[in-house]
Design a protein around this motif. Structure first.
Motif, PDB file in Angstrom:
ATOM      1  N   MET A 436       0.838  -1.204   0.000  1.00 38.05           N
ATOM      2  CA  MET A 436       0.000   0.000   0.000  1.00 38.05           C
ATOM      3  C   MET A 436       0.870   1.251   0.000  1.00 38.05           C
ATOM      4  N   PRO A 437       0.297   2.381  -0.438  1.00 36.26           N
ATOM      5  CA  PRO A 437       1.025   3.655  -0.410  1.00 36.26           C
ATOM      6  C   PRO A 437       1.191   4.177   1.014  1.00 36.26           C
ATOM      7  N   PRO A 438       2.085   5.173   1.222  1.00 35.62           N
ATOM      8  CA  PRO A 438       2.417   5.657   2.577  1.00 35.62           C
ATOM      9  C   PRO A 438       1.552   6.821   3.031  1.00 35.62           C
ATOM     10  N   ILE A 439       0.295   6.569   3.317  1.00 34.11           N
ATOM     11  CA  ILE A 439      -0.594   7.639   3.780  1.00 34.11           C
ATOM     12  C   ILE A 439      -0.934   7.394   5.247  1.00 34.11           C
ATOM     13  N   PRO A 440      -0.558   8.319   6.161  1.00 30.19           N
ATOM     14  CA  PRO A 440      -0.822   8.120   7.594  1.00 30.19           C
ATOM     15  C   PRO A 440      -2.312   8.198   7.917  1.00 30.19           C
ATOM     16  N   ASP A 441      -2.635   7.800   9.127  1.00 31.98           N
ATOM     17  CA  ASP A 441      -4.005   7.877   9.641  1.00 31.98           C
ATOM     18  C   ASP A 441      -3.952   8.496  11.032  1.00 31.98           C
ATOM     19  N   MET A 442      -4.990   9.235  11.390  1.00 26.07           N
ATOM     20  CA  MET A 442      -4.952   9.968  12.645  1.00 26.07           C
ATOM     21  C   MET A 442      -4.891   9.068  13.882  1.00 26.07           C
ATOM     22  N   ALA A 443      -5.234   7.780  13.742  1.00 21.31           N
ATOM     23  CA  ALA A 443      -5.247   6.876  14.886  1.00 21.31           C
ATOM     24  C   ALA A 443      -3.964   6.074  15.031  1.00 21.31           C
ATOM     25  N   ALA A 444      -3.018   6.220  14.101  1.00 28.23           N
ATOM     26  CA  ALA A 444      -1.789   5.425  14.103  1.00 28.23           C
ATOM     27  C   ALA A 444      -0.585   6.324  14.347  1.00 28.23           C
ATOM     28  N   PRO A 445       0.447   5.821  15.045  1.00 26.62           N
ATOM     29  CA  PRO A 445       1.609   6.665  15.333  1.00 26.62           C
ATOM     30  C   PRO A 445       2.389   6.998  14.076  1.00 26.62           C
ATOM     31  N   TRP A 446       2.977   8.209  14.065  1.00 25.92           N
ATOM     32  CA  TRP A 446       3.744   8.656  12.912  1.00 25.92           C
ATOM     33  C   TRP A 446       5.017   9.335  13.403  1.00 25.92           C
ATOM     34  N   GLY A 447       6.148   8.822  12.953  1.00 23.30           N
ATOM     35  CA  GLY A 447       7.440   9.381  13.323  1.00 23.30           C
ATOM     36  C   GLY A 447       8.533   8.433  12.885  1.00 23.30           C
ATOM     37  N   GLY A 448       9.793   8.808  13.122  1.00 23.75           N
ATOM     38  CA  GLY A 448      10.882   8.060  12.535  1.00 23.75           C
ATOM     39  C   GLY A 448      11.930   7.564  13.494  1.00 23.75           C
ATOM     40  N   TYR A 449      12.736   6.657  12.979  1.00 22.50           N
ATOM     41  CA  TYR A 449      13.957   6.208  13.633  1.00 22.50           C
ATOM     42  C   TYR A 449      15.111   7.098  13.143  1.00 22.50           C
ATOM     43  N   LYS A 450      16.231   7.012  13.851  1.00 24.38           N
ATOM     44  CA  LYS A 450      17.494   7.607  13.430  1.00 24.38           C
ATOM     45  C   LYS A 450      17.319   9.095  13.084  1.00 24.38           C
ATOM     46  N   ALA A 451      17.858   9.520  11.951  1.00 24.41           N
ATOM     47  CA  ALA A 451      17.812  10.944  11.592  1.00 24.41           C
ATOM     48  C   ALA A 451      16.469  11.374  11.046  1.00 24.41           C
ATOM     49  N   SER A 452      15.483  10.498  11.087  1.00 21.46           N
ATOM     50  CA  SER A 452      14.127  10.886  10.688  1.00 21.46           C
ATOM     51  C   SER A 452      13.334  11.472  11.846  1.00 21.46           C
ATOM     52  N   GLY A 453      13.947  11.571  13.027  1.00 16.92           N
ATOM     53  CA  GLY A 453      13.283  12.352  14.056  1.00 16.92           C
ATOM     54  C   GLY A 453      13.157  11.706  15.405  1.00 16.92           C
ATOM     55  N   TRP A 454      12.483  12.459  16.304  1.00 24.01           N
ATOM     56  CA  TRP A 454      12.209  12.040  17.675  1.00 24.01           C
ATOM     57  C   TRP A 454      10.712  12.128  17.919  1.00 24.01           C
ATOM     58  N   GLY A 455      10.174  11.143  18.644  1.00 22.24           N
ATOM     59  CA  GLY A 455       8.798  11.210  19.086  1.00 22.24           C
ATOM     60  C   GLY A 455       7.829  10.729  18.024  1.00 22.24           C
ATOM     61  N   ARG A 456       6.548  10.728  18.402  1.00 23.57           N
ATOM     62  CA  ARG A 456       5.484  10.278  17.515  1.00 23.57           C
ATOM     63  C   ARG A 456       4.336  11.280  17.543  1.00 23.57           C
ATOM     64  N   GLU A 457       3.754  11.476  16.361  1.00 26.13           N
ATOM     65  CA  GLU A 457       2.544  12.279  16.236  1.00 26.13           C
ATOM     66  C   GLU A 457       1.383  11.341  15.928  1.00 26.13           C
ATOM     67  N   MET A 458       0.167  11.858  16.115  1.00 20.60           N
ATOM     68  CA  MET A 458      -1.083  11.151  15.827  1.00 20.60           C
ATOM     69  C   MET A 458      -1.383  10.080  16.877  1.00 20.60           C
ATOM     70  N   GLY A 459      -2.672   9.720  16.915  1.00 24.19           N
ATOM     71  CA  GLY A 459      -3.119   8.708  17.856  1.00 24.19           C
ATOM     72  C   GLY A 459      -2.879   9.129  19.298  1.00 24.19           C
ATOM     73  N   PRO A 460      -3.061   8.212  20.228  1.00 26.77           N
ATOM     74  CA  PRO A 460      -2.805   8.535  21.640  1.00 26.77           C
ATOM     75  C   PRO A 460      -1.349   8.877  21.902  1.00 26.77           C
ATOM     76  N   TRP A 461      -0.444   8.487  20.999  1.00 27.49           N
ATOM     77  CA  TRP A 461       0.963   8.817  21.166  1.00 27.49           C
ATOM     78  C   TRP A 461       1.188  10.327  21.125  1.00 27.49           C
ATOM     79  N   ALA A 462       0.378  11.051  20.362  1.00 28.94           N
ATOM     80  CA  ALA A 462       0.518  12.508  20.312  1.00 28.94           C
ATOM     81  C   ALA A 462       0.198  13.142  21.659  1.00 28.94           C
ATOM     82  N   LEU A 463      -0.684  12.526  22.425  1.00 24.66           N
ATOM     83  CA  LEU A 463      -1.029  13.076  23.734  1.00 24.66           C
ATOM     84  C   LEU A 463       0.195  13.098  24.643  1.00 24.66           C
ATOM     85  N   ASP A 464       1.070  12.106  24.487  1.00 20.30           N
ATOM     86  CA  ASP A 464       2.291  12.080  25.297  1.00 20.30           C
ATOM     87  C   ASP A 464       3.191  13.268  24.976  1.00 20.30           C
ATOM     88  N   ALA A 465       3.201  13.696  23.708  1.00 22.72           N
ATOM     89  CA  ALA A 465       4.065  14.804  23.315  1.00 22.72           C
ATOM     90  C   ALA A 465       3.624  16.120  23.936  1.00 22.72           C
TER      91      ALA A 465
END
Length: 478
Positions: A436-465
């Motif tokens: 499938m193509p790479p389209i995020p969803d508001m209920a799933a975590p979004w963020g990266g490993y390594k130099a792609s970043g820190w933390g996660r957006e979307m879903g309940p994970w965003a509440l932690d941020a």
């Protein structure tokens, strides 16, 4: 369309020089947008700090705060076509993407996090002290700087704004100077929705304005989406100021593995979508392709035909599939990397040049015969440029896919669940998409490993941020 700053509930003139924002389909200036000064940034942060503890915001019952977010979502829906057209004019993305992904996605994210407002809970914990009640509270982090990119300006702003407001924070928004117009319009709608003064503030301008926020001693959290290079600058600025919290969604160089058993027609169609969405200006875009050698020629031929058949044109034309790049500067960046690919010996199969028309158009481009060490296989191009390399041994693929500084997204194309699971387990990326193509969803975590970043957006994970956890110890044994 006001192009002023929004501070403490008032539209005010910026102190710096204006910056033009252009229609990438024509190169013509749409608006001149103000540039905030240090005094403007200080005023916006101070307004956010005051609003954080104001009765109108901090004293608002959760159900009333949720109602404000639901109202803002309704306003986005009511202005759906206006926002979509504005996003396309300012950013260049095809109008169908603006409608279905950007504007619809913004409203859906607002409603998703509005639903969370009344469900943010603490815990009671069985501590090993007699006659003691221990519980936790989820409290707002404080003043948040939301620094957004130019590729999906409206939706990525809402990814940040919705959870920030849902958890009771206040914000200062700094959109990209390249595509600020839908962010300005959203702030107007937030004011119309009744969000109290000082809760949402807006400062516009270029990189130095973002740097002012990143180094500001009274900003508690920066949420930034953009390049890895700027993410490193923000990290340094945070460390040198008040060690503020950071959420960083940075660059990517997503691998696409096409297994020997893949449905090749489905893989071609899905990878075309995943590579050329928003003209390839997507940090999770599929850009480096590992194809079983026995199927490489067929894959390359079908991808080349698919790319050549895409309709390139202005985003406002309903038939457009690939729009312009966002700016002439970015078009030159893409062209330079394509030239580097050719000079390093990659085989240009299709595309490889600018389109001879007004605006910042570039042909969808496919390279084959690429090696893992080539620049186009390692650097983020952020345009419709694809690189194909073959493999002989499936066991080598995890190591090759992970041989990058990035780790935002990846994809696997296979009919075999064992193959899919083995690669999904082994690839170091924040999201692995299978078939499938790479389209995020508001209920799933979004963020990266390594130099792609820190933390996660979307879903309940965003509440932690956007929340701090406070522990309360209550001894009642007197």
């Amino acid at each position: 369309m006001p192009t002023r700053l929004f501070i403490d509930g008032q539209w005010t003139e910026a102190g710096g020089e204006p910056i033009p924002t252009r229609d990438p389909a024509t190169g013509t200036v749409l608006e001149d947008v103000g540039t905030a000064t240090q005094a403007d940034v200080d005023a916006a942060v101070a307004a956010a700090r005051r609003a954080l503890s104001s009765p109108e915001w901090a004293g608002l019952a959760p159900v009333r705060r949720a109602k404000l977010l639901f109202r803002l979502a309704d306003l986005v829906d009511e202005h759906h076509e206006e926002l979509a057209a504005l996003e396309t004019r300012d950013q260049g993305q095809p109008i169908g993407i603006s409608r279905q992904v950007s504007v619809t996605g913004a409203a859906e994210h607002l409603r998703y996090f509005a639903g969370w407002v009344t469900k943010i809970q603490g815990t009671t914990n069985p501590v090993s002290f007699p006659d003691t009640l221990h519980y936790t509270r989820r409290e707002p982090v404080g003043v948040n700087a939301l620094i957004t990119p130019w590729n999906f300006p409206l939706m990525i702003l809402v990814w940040k704004l919705a959870p920030a407001l849902a958890t009771g924070n206040t914000v200062v928004i700094k959109p990209s100077e390249v595509t600020p117009l839908t962010s300005i319009r959203l702030v107007q709608l937030a004011e119309q929705a009744g969000i109290p003064a000082g809760v949402v503030n807006l400062v516009t301008g270029d990189g130095p304005v973002g740097a002012m926020l990143s180094s500001h001693h009274d900003v508690d959290h920066v949420s930034y989406t953009g390049s890895t290079a700027v993410g490193k600058l923000i990290t340094a600025a945070s460390a040198e100021s008040n060690l503020k919290r950071l959420t960083l969604e940075l660059g990517g160089k997503a691998p696409s593995i096409i297994a020997a058993d893949a449905d090749l027609d489905a893989a071609v169609a899905g990878n075309l979508a995943g590579a050329t969405l928003n003209t390839g200006q997507v940090c999770a875009a599929y850009t480096r392709f590992y194809v079983d050698r026995k199927r490489e020629q067929e894959f390359v031929e079908k991808m080349a035909a698919g790319l050549a058949g895409l309709q390139v044109g202005p985003g406002l034309e309903e038939t457009t599939q690939v729009g312009p790049l966002v700016s002439d500067k970015h078009r030159r960046h893409v062209a330079n990397l394509v030239a580097t690919g050719r000079s390093e010996g990659a085989d240009l199969i299709t595309g490889g040049s600018e389109v001879d028309r007004d605006g910042y158009f570039y042909q969808p481009t496919l390279f084959a015969g690429v090696t893992d060490s080539m620049t186009i296989m390692r650097e983020e191009i952020f345009g419709p440029v694809l690189a194909v390399t073959p493999y002989d041994d499936p066991d080598e693929l995890v190591a090759r896919a992970n041989d990058t500084q990035y780790g935002l997204a990846a994809t696997v194309w296979t009919r075999d669940i064992r193959t899919a699971q083995r690669y999904a387990d082994g690839i170091r990326a924040g999201a692995v998409f299978v078939n499938m193509p790479p389209i995020p969803d508001m209920a799933a975590p979004w963020g990266g490993y390594k130099a792609s970043g820190w933390g996660r957006e979307m879903g309940p994970w965003a509440l932690d941020a956007y929340t701090e956890t406070k522990a309360v110890w209550l001894h009642y044994g007197y």
